[in-house]
Design a protein around this motif. Structure first.
Motif, PDB file in Angstrom:
ATOM      1  N   LEU A 147       0.829  -1.198   0.000  1.00  0.00           N
ATOM      2  CA  LEU A 147       0.000   0.000   0.000  1.00  0.00           C
ATOM      3  C   LEU A 147       0.865   1.251   0.000  1.00  0.00           C
ATOM      4  O   LEU A 147       1.981   1.258   0.531  1.00  0.00           O
ATOM      5  CB  LEU A 147      -0.917   0.001   1.228  1.00  0.00           C
ATOM      6  CG  LEU A 147      -1.941  -1.126   1.298  1.00  0.00           C
ATOM      7  CD1 LEU A 147      -2.736  -1.024   2.594  1.00  0.00           C
ATOM      8  CD2 LEU A 147      -2.869  -1.103   0.106  1.00  0.00           C
ATOM      9  N   TYR A 148       0.313   2.294  -0.586  1.00  0.00           N
ATOM     10  CA  TYR A 148       1.010   3.569  -0.687  1.00  0.00           C
ATOM     11  C   TYR A 148       0.069   4.692  -0.265  1.00  0.00           C
ATOM     12  O   TYR A 148      -1.149   4.506  -0.182  1.00  0.00           O
ATOM     13  CB  TYR A 148       1.493   3.798  -2.130  1.00  0.00           C
ATOM     14  CG  TYR A 148       2.510   2.778  -2.565  1.00  0.00           C
ATOM     15  CD1 TYR A 148       3.873   3.044  -2.484  1.00  0.00           C
ATOM     16  CD2 TYR A 148       2.109   1.539  -3.049  1.00  0.00           C
ATOM     17  CE1 TYR A 148       4.811   2.102  -2.876  1.00  0.00           C
ATOM     18  CE2 TYR A 148       3.041   0.585  -3.434  1.00  0.00           C
ATOM     19  CZ  TYR A 148       4.391   0.874  -3.351  1.00  0.00           C
ATOM     20  OH  TYR A 148       5.312  -0.064  -3.718  1.00  0.00           O
ATOM     21  N   ARG A 149       0.635   5.863   0.005  1.00  0.00           N
ATOM     22  CA  ARG A 149      -0.153   7.052   0.334  1.00  0.00           C
ATOM     23  C   ARG A 149       0.557   8.261  -0.266  1.00  0.00           C
ATOM     24  O   ARG A 149       1.705   8.170  -0.704  1.00  0.00           O
ATOM     25  CB  ARG A 149      -0.307   7.188   1.845  1.00  0.00           C
ATOM     26  CG  ARG A 149       0.992   7.358   2.584  1.00  0.00           C
ATOM     27  CD  ARG A 149       0.811   7.318   4.090  1.00  0.00           C
ATOM     28  NE  ARG A 149       2.117   7.160   4.728  1.00  0.00           N
ATOM     29  CZ  ARG A 149       2.336   6.394   5.775  1.00  0.00           C
ATOM     30  NH1 ARG A 149       1.348   5.731   6.334  1.00  0.00           N
ATOM     31  NH2 ARG A 149       3.538   6.291   6.297  1.00  0.00           N
ATOM     32  N   LEU A 150      -0.118   9.385  -0.263  1.00  0.00           N
ATOM     33  CA  LEU A 150       0.463  10.620  -0.770  1.00  0.00           C
ATOM     34  C   LEU A 150       0.798  11.543   0.395  1.00  0.00           C
ATOM     35  O   LEU A 150      -0.010  11.688   1.321  1.00  0.00           O
ATOM     36  CB  LEU A 150      -0.524  11.312  -1.715  1.00  0.00           C
ATOM     37  CG  LEU A 150      -0.795  10.549  -3.014  1.00  0.00           C
ATOM     38  CD1 LEU A 150      -1.972  11.171  -3.752  1.00  0.00           C
ATOM     39  CD2 LEU A 150       0.438  10.550  -3.903  1.00  0.00           C
ATOM     40  N   CYS A 151       1.966  12.129   0.358  1.00  0.00           N
ATOM     41  CA  CYS A 151       2.373  13.038   1.431  1.00  0.00           C
ATOM     42  C   CYS A 151       3.067  14.253   0.835  1.00  0.00           C
ATOM     43  O   CYS A 151       3.510  14.238  -0.317  1.00  0.00           O
ATOM     44  CB  CYS A 151       3.280  12.328   2.431  1.00  0.00           C
ATOM     45  SG  CYS A 151       4.871  11.834   1.734  1.00  0.00           S
ATOM     46  N   TYR A 161      -0.688  14.329   4.971  1.00  0.00           N
ATOM     47  CA  TYR A 161      -1.073  13.218   4.115  1.00  0.00           C
ATOM     48  C   TYR A 161      -2.413  13.496   3.458  1.00  0.00           C
ATOM     49  O   TYR A 161      -3.303  14.083   4.073  1.00  0.00           O
ATOM     50  CB  TYR A 161      -1.164  11.933   4.948  1.00  0.00           C
ATOM     51  CG  TYR A 161       0.134  11.616   5.637  1.00  0.00           C
ATOM     52  CD1 TYR A 161       1.100  10.858   4.998  1.00  0.00           C
ATOM     53  CD2 TYR A 161       0.408  12.101   6.915  1.00  0.00           C
ATOM     54  CE1 TYR A 161       2.309  10.569   5.614  1.00  0.00           C
ATOM     55  CE2 TYR A 161       1.618  11.824   7.540  1.00  0.00           C
ATOM     56  CZ  TYR A 161       2.559  11.056   6.882  1.00  0.00           C
ATOM     57  OH  TYR A 161       3.759  10.788   7.495  1.00  0.00           O
ATOM     58  N   MET A 162      -2.546  13.043   2.218  1.00  0.00           N
ATOM     59  CA  MET A 162      -3.828  13.193   1.556  1.00  0.00           C
ATOM     60  C   MET A 162      -4.826  12.210   2.144  1.00  0.00           C
ATOM     61  O   MET A 162      -4.507  11.045   2.378  1.00  0.00           O
ATOM     62  CB  MET A 162      -3.713  12.928   0.052  1.00  0.00           C
ATOM     63  CG  MET A 162      -4.976  13.333  -0.695  1.00  0.00           C
ATOM     64  SD  MET A 162      -5.048  12.680  -2.368  1.00  0.00           S
ATOM     65  CE  MET A 162      -6.048  11.226  -2.101  1.00  0.00           C
ATOM     66  N   MET A 163      -6.021  12.686   2.424  1.00  0.00           N
ATOM     67  CA  MET A 163      -7.105  11.832   2.888  1.00  0.00           C
ATOM     68  C   MET A 163      -8.337  12.162   2.059  1.00  0.00           C
ATOM     69  O   MET A 163      -8.337  13.128   1.297  1.00  0.00           O
ATOM     70  CB  MET A 163      -7.387  12.053   4.379  1.00  0.00           C
ATOM     71  CG  MET A 163      -7.796  13.472   4.728  1.00  0.00           C
ATOM     72  SD  MET A 163      -8.245  13.704   6.456  1.00  0.00           S
ATOM     73  CE  MET A 163      -9.892  13.026   6.462  1.00  0.00           C
ATOM     74  N   ILE A 164      -9.354  11.330   2.166  1.00  0.00           N
ATOM     75  CA  ILE A 164     -10.619  11.611   1.490  1.00  0.00           C
ATOM     76  C   ILE A 164     -11.649  11.860   2.578  1.00  0.00           C
ATOM     77  O   ILE A 164     -11.841  11.024   3.458  1.00  0.00           O
ATOM     78  CB  ILE A 164     -11.031  10.453   0.568  1.00  0.00           C
ATOM     79  CG1 ILE A 164      -9.966  10.283  -0.510  1.00  0.00           C
ATOM     80  CG2 ILE A 164     -12.394  10.721  -0.055  1.00  0.00           C
ATOM     81  CD1 ILE A 164     -10.207   9.177  -1.483  1.00  0.00           C
ATOM     82  N   PRO A 170     -10.858  14.986  -1.893  1.00  0.00           N
ATOM     83  CA  PRO A 170      -9.534  15.007  -1.252  1.00  0.00           C
ATOM     84  C   PRO A 170      -9.402  16.125  -0.230  1.00  0.00           C
ATOM     85  O   PRO A 170      -9.916  17.216  -0.409  1.00  0.00           O
ATOM     86  CB  PRO A 170      -8.584  15.224  -2.435  1.00  0.00           C
ATOM     87  CG  PRO A 170      -9.355  14.819  -3.637  1.00  0.00           C
ATOM     88  CD  PRO A 170     -10.788  15.149  -3.332  1.00  0.00           C
ATOM     89  N   SER A 171      -8.697  15.809   0.841  1.00  0.00           N
ATOM     90  CA  SER A 171      -8.385  16.776   1.883  1.00  0.00           C
ATOM     91  C   SER A 171      -6.995  16.409   2.397  1.00  0.00           C
ATOM     92  O   SER A 171      -6.272  15.666   1.724  1.00  0.00           O
ATOM     93  CB  SER A 171      -9.448  16.722   2.989  1.00  0.00           C
ATOM     94  OG  SER A 171      -9.211  17.738   3.943  1.00  0.00           O
ATOM     95  N   THR A 192      -0.621  14.590  -7.791  1.00  0.00           N
ATOM     96  CA  THR A 192      -0.428  15.865  -8.480  1.00  0.00           C
ATOM     97  C   THR A 192       0.996  16.307  -8.166  1.00  0.00           C
ATOM     98  O   THR A 192       1.660  15.691  -7.321  1.00  0.00           O
ATOM     99  CB  THR A 192      -1.418  16.936  -7.971  1.00  0.00           C
ATOM    100  OG1 THR A 192      -1.077  17.250  -6.612  1.00  0.00           O
ATOM    101  CG2 THR A 192      -2.861  16.452  -8.044  1.00  0.00           C
ATOM    102  N   PRO A 193       1.493  17.355  -8.800  1.00  0.00           N
ATOM    103  CA  PRO A 193       2.867  17.800  -8.508  1.00  0.00           C
ATOM    104  C   PRO A 193       3.100  18.138  -7.034  1.00  0.00           C
ATOM    105  O   PRO A 193       4.233  18.120  -6.568  1.00  0.00           O
ATOM    106  CB  PRO A 193       3.031  19.042  -9.394  1.00  0.00           C
ATOM    107  CG  PRO A 193       2.111  18.792 -10.538  1.00  0.00           C
ATOM    108  CD  PRO A 193       0.920  18.089  -9.938  1.00  0.00           C
TER     109      PRO A 193
END
Length: 202
Positions: A147-151, A161-164, A170-171, A192-193
């Motif tokens: 698993l991965y996440r965006l930070c 960290y990006m959450m929904i 997205p938040s 995103t960038p």
């Protein structure tokens, strides 16, 4: 998006439904995993909203159109529990279990005895592993999906960290446990960038 709505009448029923969902890794839309008894008063319907990316959240309401009764929900859980118990392990552990199960050149008991230390080191528990090695169809092992996440780092230098959120948009959160996590291909769709991809460590 799929939705399950359960009608509960007592606080005990409320807690039982939440126990089932918490064990499945679901959380309130706030990210909490507490009984939140104060919400029970006036809210007799528990909702579980599931997205195809395996992100689920719980919320409640005082009235709803279509729901299932608590007794039907619990009966369904009993049916589901008759299915095989699946344990997720790393690729290396899975390969070792397959090697022991094949027990080439020796008996199964010999292979288990020879690999006793390895078996003890696997966190699943000896009973489940021994049942699996003996061919019990009620126990399954599979390789856990990475698993991965965006930070990103915000203006204060803190990692967020990006959450929904509860509305499915997205938040962000500074709590990594609240992060949206998914397999790499799904995470790439949200990048995103501003965000970097980070592997989720156990």
């Amino acid at each position: 998006m799929a939705e399950t709505v359960v009608h509960v009448m007592t606080l005990e029923q409320w807690k039982s439904v939440l126990d089932v969902w918490f064990k499945q890794g679901c959380k309130w839309n706030s990210g909490d995993t507490e009984y939140s008894e104060h919400l029970f008063l006036g809210n007799k319907y528990l909702f579980l909203v599931s997205y195809k990316n395996d992100w689920n959240y719980i919320y409640c309401a005082d009235e709803v159109g279509t729901s299932i009764e608590y007794s039907d929900f619990m009966a369904q859980q009993k049916e589901d529990n008759k299915m095989a118990t699946v344990y997720e392990v790393s690729q290396s552990v899975f390969d070792e279990l397959q090697r022991i199960k094949a027990h080439e050149g020796t008996s199964l008991i010999g292979a288990i005895t020879f690999n006793a230390q390895l078996i003890k080191s696997i966190e699943v528990g000896n009973k489940a592993i021994l049942r699996y090695l003996a061919g019990d169809p009620a126990i399954e092992f599979k390789v856990e999906e990475l698993l991965y996440r965006l930070c990103r780092v915000d203006n204060d230098g803190d990692t967020v960290y990006m959450m929904i959120n509860a509305w499915g948009t997205p938040s962000f959160s500074s709590n990594e446990d609240s992060a949206f996590t998914a397999p790499l291909e799904e995470i790439k769709k949200w990048q995103t960038p501003a965000w970097e991809i980070e592997k989720v460590e156990d």
